[in-house]
Design a protein around this motif. Structure first.
Motif, PDB file in Angstrom:
ATOM      1  N   GLY A  55       0.889  -1.326   0.140  1.00  0.00           N
ATOM      2  CA  GLY A  55       0.019   0.210   0.700  1.00  0.00           C
ATOM      3  C   GLY A  55       0.979   1.489  -0.069  1.00  0.00           C
ATOM      4  N   PRO A  56       0.174   2.652   0.319  1.00  0.00           N
ATOM      5  CA  PRO A  56       1.100   3.972   0.660  1.00  0.00           C
ATOM      6  C   PRO A  56       2.422   2.984   1.281  1.00  0.00           C
ATOM      7  N   LEU A  57       3.624   4.516   0.832  1.00  0.00           N
ATOM      8  CA  LEU A  57       4.696   3.870   1.545  1.00  0.00           C
ATOM      9  C   LEU A  57       4.577   4.333   2.749  1.00  0.00           C
ATOM     10  N   PRO A  58       4.837   3.861   3.608  1.00  0.00           N
ATOM     11  CA  PRO A  58       4.971   4.409   5.541  1.00  0.00           C
ATOM     12  C   PRO A  58       5.429   5.605   5.446  1.00  0.00           C
ATOM     13  N   ALA A  59       5.619   6.516   6.726  1.00  0.00           N
ATOM     14  CA  ALA A  59       6.462   7.161   7.097  1.00  0.00           C
ATOM     15  C   ALA A  59       7.176   6.997   8.280  1.00  0.00           C
ATOM     16  N   PRO A  60       8.276   7.364   8.341  1.00  0.00           N
ATOM     17  CA  PRO A  60       9.223   6.836   9.634  1.00  0.00           C
ATOM     18  C   PRO A  60       8.520   7.292  11.891  1.00  0.00           C
ATOM     19  N   GLY A  61       8.425   6.835  11.855  1.00  0.00           N
ATOM     20  CA  GLY A  61       7.948   7.221  13.078  1.00  0.00           C
ATOM     21  C   GLY A  61       6.948   6.287  13.499  1.00  0.00           C
ATOM     22  N   ARG A  62       5.860   6.123  12.564  1.00  0.00           N
ATOM     23  CA  ARG A  62       4.821   4.883  12.539  1.00  0.00           C
ATOM     24  C   ARG A  62       5.280   3.551  12.571  1.00  0.00           C
ATOM     25  N   VAL A  63       4.383   3.170  13.458  1.00  0.00           N
ATOM     26  CA  VAL A  63       4.133   1.561  13.657  1.00  0.00           C
ATOM     27  C   VAL A  63       3.882   0.557  12.842  1.00  0.00           C
ATOM     28  N   LEU A  64       4.612  -0.180  12.749  1.00  0.00           N
ATOM     29  CA  LEU A  64       4.170  -1.643  11.940  1.00  0.00           C
ATOM     30  C   LEU A  64       4.201  -3.290  13.184  1.00  0.00           C
ATOM     31  N   ASN A  65       3.266  -3.927  12.617  1.00  0.00           N
ATOM     32  CA  ASN A  65       2.711  -4.839  13.172  1.00  0.00           C
ATOM     33  C   ASN A  65       3.536  -6.270  13.137  1.00  0.00           C
ATOM     34  N   PHE A  66       4.788  -6.174  12.758  1.00  0.00           N
ATOM     35  CA  PHE A  66       5.934  -8.143  12.156  1.00  0.00           C
ATOM     36  C   PHE A  66       5.703  -8.507  13.135  1.00  0.00           C
ATOM     37  N   ASP A  67       4.838  -9.907  12.949  1.00  0.00           N
ATOM     38  CA  ASP A  67       4.633 -11.134  12.815  1.00  0.00           C
ATOM     39  C   ASP A  67       4.482 -10.941  14.429  1.00  0.00           C
ATOM     40  N   GLY A  68       3.427 -10.288  15.037  1.00  0.00           N
ATOM     41  CA  GLY A  68       2.492  -9.891  16.194  1.00  0.00           C
ATOM     42  C   GLY A  68       3.323  -9.393  17.047  1.00  0.00           C
ATOM     43  N   LYS A  69       4.148  -8.862  16.680  1.00  0.00           N
ATOM     44  CA  LYS A  69       5.107  -7.530  17.481  1.00  0.00           C
ATOM     45  C   LYS A  69       5.211  -6.696  17.050  1.00  0.00           C
ATOM     46  N   GLU A  70       5.964  -5.220  17.203  1.00  0.00           N
ATOM     47  CA  GLU A  70       5.032  -3.618  17.040  1.00  0.00           C
ATOM     48  C   GLU A  70       6.596  -3.243  17.161  1.00  0.00           C
ATOM     49  N   TYR A  71       7.010  -2.711  16.066  1.00  0.00           N
ATOM     50  CA  TYR A  71       7.867  -1.878  15.731  1.00  0.00           C
ATOM     51  C   TYR A  71       7.552  -0.547  15.443  1.00  0.00           C
ATOM     52  N   LEU A  72       9.579   0.104  15.034  1.00  0.00           N
ATOM     53  CA  LEU A  72       8.689   1.777  15.009  1.00  0.00           C
ATOM     54  C   LEU A  72       9.695   1.693  13.349  1.00  0.00           C
TER      55      LEU A  72
END
Length: 107
Positions: free
Chosen positions: A70-87
């Motif tokens: 989808g749209p390119l995410p902005a730095p500083g947003r949170v992404l859930n990767f395999d059930g864990k949250e990352y910045l």
């Protein structure tokens, strides 16, 4: 076919091909084909050295097709990767493939 069109065809046929390089992970709960790149992150880390006494961060870089993410995410947003949250610390569009750098703060 132009060179740019050939690159677009190769995104899933070559670069993000499950049989060659790709692997599935859950990004924000959706199963998505990506490539985790340990080598590029090592090179980037050489240019950015941590200071003693700071929290140690787990970082990794992955590539994903722009059309799958989808749209390119902005730095500083949170992404859930395999059930864990990352910045998201960095994200770039590299001709239809996003390179996204994630970081989790650990003490």
């Amino acid at each position: 076919m132009t060179f740019k069109e050939a690159i677009q065809d190769d995104i899933k046929g070559v670069f993000l091909n499950f049989d060659e390089f790709g692997e599935y992970h859950k990004l924000n709960g959706q199963k998505t084909l990506i490539i985790i790149d340990e080598n590029e992150l090592t090179e980037r880390e050489k240019r950015m050295k941590g200071v003693d006494g700071e929290l140690h961060n787990r970082q990794f870089l992955f590539y994903v097709a722009a059309e799958d993410f989808g749209p390119l995410p902005a730095p500083g947003r949170v992404l859930n990767f395999d059930g864990k949250e990352y910045l998201i610390t960095d994200a770039a569009d590299e001709s239809g493939i996003y390179s996204i750098n994630l970081e989790a703060v650990r003490s």
